[in-house]
Write a protein that holds these residues in place. Structure first.
Motif, PDB file in Angstrom:
ATOM      1  N   ASP A 260       0.820  -1.206   0.000  1.00 52.89           N
ATOM      2  CA  ASP A 260       0.000   0.000   0.000  1.00 52.89           C
ATOM      3  C   ASP A 260       0.861   1.267   0.000  1.00 52.89           C
ATOM      4  O   ASP A 260       0.507   2.261  -0.633  1.00 52.89           O
ATOM      5  CB  ASP A 260      -0.922  -0.018   1.226  1.00 52.89           C
ATOM      6  CG  ASP A 260      -1.851   1.179   1.253  1.00 52.89           C
ATOM      7  OD1 ASP A 260      -2.754   1.240   0.396  1.00 52.89           O
ATOM      8  OD2 ASP A 260      -1.670   2.054   2.120  1.00 52.89           O
ATOM      9  N   ILE A 263       1.972   1.973  -3.701  1.00 50.67           N
ATOM     10  CA  ILE A 263       1.038   1.743  -4.795  1.00 50.67           C
ATOM     11  C   ILE A 263       0.999   2.920  -5.765  1.00 50.67           C
ATOM     12  O   ILE A 263       0.921   2.735  -6.993  1.00 50.67           O
ATOM     13  CB  ILE A 263      -0.378   1.419  -4.245  1.00 50.67           C
ATOM     14  CG1 ILE A 263      -1.263   0.870  -5.362  1.00 50.67           C
ATOM     15  CG2 ILE A 263      -1.005   2.627  -3.585  1.00 50.67           C
ATOM     16  CD1 ILE A 263      -0.878  -0.488  -5.837  1.00 50.67           C
ATOM     17  N   ALA A 285      -8.455  -0.460  -2.502  1.00 51.90           N
ATOM     18  CA  ALA A 285      -8.289  -1.536  -1.521  1.00 51.90           C
ATOM     19  C   ALA A 285      -8.875  -1.188  -0.159  1.00 51.90           C
ATOM     20  O   ALA A 285      -9.627  -1.987   0.405  1.00 51.90           O
ATOM     21  CB  ALA A 285      -6.816  -1.923  -1.400  1.00 51.90           C
ATOM     22  N   THR A 312      -1.867  -9.000  -5.078  1.00 49.31           N
ATOM     23  CA  THR A 312      -0.564  -8.347  -5.005  1.00 49.31           C
ATOM     24  C   THR A 312       0.404  -8.945  -6.015  1.00 49.31           C
ATOM     25  O   THR A 312       1.215  -8.235  -6.627  1.00 49.31           O
ATOM     26  CB  THR A 312       0.002  -8.480  -3.579  1.00 49.31           C
ATOM     27  OG1 THR A 312      -0.956  -7.978  -2.643  1.00 49.31           O
ATOM     28  CG2 THR A 312       1.293  -7.699  -3.429  1.00 49.31           C
ATOM     29  N   TRP A 328      -5.910  -4.748  -7.159  1.00 52.54           N
ATOM     30  CA  TRP A 328      -5.805  -4.119  -5.838  1.00 52.54           C
ATOM     31  C   TRP A 328      -7.163  -4.090  -5.128  1.00 52.54           C
ATOM     32  O   TRP A 328      -7.235  -4.156  -3.901  1.00 52.54           O
ATOM     33  CB  TRP A 328      -5.217  -2.724  -5.969  1.00 52.54           C
ATOM     34  CG  TRP A 328      -4.676  -2.154  -4.696  1.00 52.54           C
ATOM     35  CD1 TRP A 328      -4.936  -0.919  -4.178  1.00 52.54           C
ATOM     36  CD2 TRP A 328      -3.759  -2.775  -3.784  1.00 52.54           C
ATOM     37  NE1 TRP A 328      -4.247  -0.726  -3.001  1.00 52.54           N
ATOM     38  CE2 TRP A 328      -3.516  -1.851  -2.733  1.00 52.54           C
ATOM     39  CE3 TRP A 328      -3.127  -4.013  -3.745  1.00 52.54           C
ATOM     40  CZ2 TRP A 328      -2.675  -2.135  -1.661  1.00 52.54           C
ATOM     41  CZ3 TRP A 328      -2.283  -4.287  -2.672  1.00 52.54           C
ATOM     42  CH2 TRP A 328      -2.061  -3.371  -1.655  1.00 52.54           C
ATOM     43  N   TYR A 391       6.913  -6.061  -4.971  1.00 51.53           N
ATOM     44  CA  TYR A 391       5.553  -6.596  -4.907  1.00 51.53           C
ATOM     45  C   TYR A 391       5.542  -8.117  -4.913  1.00 51.53           C
ATOM     46  O   TYR A 391       4.645  -8.746  -4.338  1.00 51.53           O
ATOM     47  CB  TYR A 391       4.696  -6.021  -6.039  1.00 51.53           C
ATOM     48  CG  TYR A 391       4.128  -4.677  -5.644  1.00 51.53           C
ATOM     49  CD1 TYR A 391       2.843  -4.557  -5.150  1.00 51.53           C
ATOM     50  CD2 TYR A 391       4.917  -3.535  -5.692  1.00 51.53           C
ATOM     51  CE1 TYR A 391       2.340  -3.333  -4.739  1.00 51.53           C
ATOM     52  CE2 TYR A 391       4.437  -2.308  -5.286  1.00 51.53           C
ATOM     53  CZ  TYR A 391       3.149  -2.212  -4.803  1.00 51.53           C
ATOM     54  OH  TYR A 391       2.666  -0.999  -4.372  1.00 51.53           O
TER      55      TYR A 391
END
Length: 407
Positions: A260, A263, A285, A312, A328, A391
């Motif tokens: 997060d 992102i 999200a 993810t 997401w 990620y």
């Protein structure tokens, strides 16, 4: 506790979560205005660090404060520190003074959080706690949608200093409910501080690193060592029950909050999208998390964490904007399915031997230090050119959380 006690306590915890959401969005929205007015555009790390460090300082000290002051005394001290810190920040004329005020509010927030969670462990049954956790997640919906615009509008009318006080009524409202349910209970002698002080020390290294990733990673390792001292024995060995649930919570925080935090960078740098599209994905999200946790009749930690890991992992591969948005959003739905039940499992004493206050501290520490580790690792990898690789790491952490949650 009276029959109305659990209901008042539950309402107070949810109201304080709403206040925390309002505080978060007010602080982040006002940051550019504060930096410009205090001539601190090049000291953003200092302006941000205060509240985070205050929270981490509170964690190893919370059990001592509760043992010494009792429930009502802790509530009074927490509110005094919170209000005093806001006043100091709102009247500050330098970045350093503003940061000291934020440190006080972060310290108060940490004390109130430990008190609230420990009270929930003592007085709310598992079924009600799941509902409280789900409702608390939903408390972020309205601030996420309306908070930034409302904050900027109010700041235009009365200035950022008065706007900084916007969360106060919500905090007082939550405290009113909690204090009705609060009662002093005997607290056992707190454990020695020892290595637990490594948590705020390591956190300081991360939040004050200002892009120096060797320092951030060193701080994360130090904070992790302090976290081990706070969590119950057997957590690192994934012992069944509460220790495994806490380990899963750490892995979840590493994976989800690490992803997060990057992102918008992933969408703008990796996917080549504009800030507007990145902001849409950023909000997808948490909104999906809040709505799912509130509406889902049953919660499935392993299934939900697996879905979050899959979403993810898709982000780690790359693709067009609709794919990123869908991935997401699916990750947020997975968190909504997983988080309430996982949190309740992690905050159930079982055979851990921890008191309610120690367990509350362990739960908050696991989540907060997990966030710290995820952001430090993600920042280090992305700064070395491994943005997509970060990620992949986050997806592995979330998949591991799904596996551990089955224990």
């Amino acid at each position: 506790m009276t029959r109305a006690g659990p209901r008042s306590l539950a309402a107070g915890i949810v109201a304080l979560e709403f206040a925390a959401a309002v505080t978060s969005f007010v602080a982040s929205t006002l940051l550019p205005l504060v930096a410009r007015d205090l001539n601190a555009e090049d000291r953003l790390g200092l302006l941000i660090a205060g509240s985070t460090l205050g929270l981490f300082v509170a964690l190893p000290l919370a059990s001592r404060v509760l043992a010494r002051l009792g429930a009502r005394g802790t509530l009074a001290a927490g509110m005094a520190a919170y209000l005093g810190g806001l006043v100091v920040s709102a009247t500050s004329h330098s970045a350093a003074v503003f940061a000291w005020g934020q440190l006080a509010t972060g310290l108060a927030s940490g004390l109130l959080a430990v008190f609230g969670v420990s009270s929930a462990i003592r007085h709310l049954d598992d079924r009600l706690r799941v509902k409280v956790v789900a409702a608390s997640s939903a408390m972020w919906i309205l601030p996420a949608l309306a908070g930034p615009a409302a904050t900027l509008g109010l700041a235009h009318l009365v200035g950022w200093r008065w706007t900084l006080l916007l969360p106060v009524p919500f905090v007082l409202f939550g405290r009113l409910f909690v204090v009705r349910a609060a009662r002093d209970e005997p607290e056992p002698a707190p454990r020695p501080l020892g290595r637990t002080l490594l948590v705020p020390l390591g956190a300081a290294g991360v939040v004050l690193s200002e892009g120096r990733w060797p320092l951030a990673l060193t701080g994360a390792v130090v904070a992790g060592a302090g976290m081990v001292a706070i969590l119950p024995a057997g957590t690192a060995r994934l012992r069944r029950g509460t220790p495994s649930a806490l380990a899963a919570l750490v892995l979840f925080a590493v994976g989800y909050f690490g992803a997060d935090s990057l992102i918008t960078v992933l969408l703008t740098t990796g996917y080549g999208q504009g800030l507007g599209q990145a902001a849409i994905v950023l909000s997808a999200a948490p909104l999906a998390w809040a709505v799912t946790s509130l509406l889902a009749r049953r919660h499935f930690p392993a299934t939900g964490l697996g879905l979050t890991a899959a979403g993810t992992a898709v982000l780690a591969i790359g693709g067009p904007f609709p794919v990123a948005l869908a991935a997401w959003t699916a990750a947020g739905i997975g968190v909504g399915l997983a988080y309430p039940a996982l949190y309740v499992r992690a905050s159930t004493a079982g055979s851990s031997g921890l008191t309610a206050t120690e367990l509350a501290t362990a739960v908050i520490t696991a989540e907060c230090v997990g966030q710290l580790l995820g952001r430090a690792v993600g920042g280090a990898l992305s700064s070395a050119g491994g943005l997509f690789a970060s990620y992949a790491v986050f997806a592995v952490a979330l998949a591991a959380a799904a596996a551990v949650s089955r224990r």
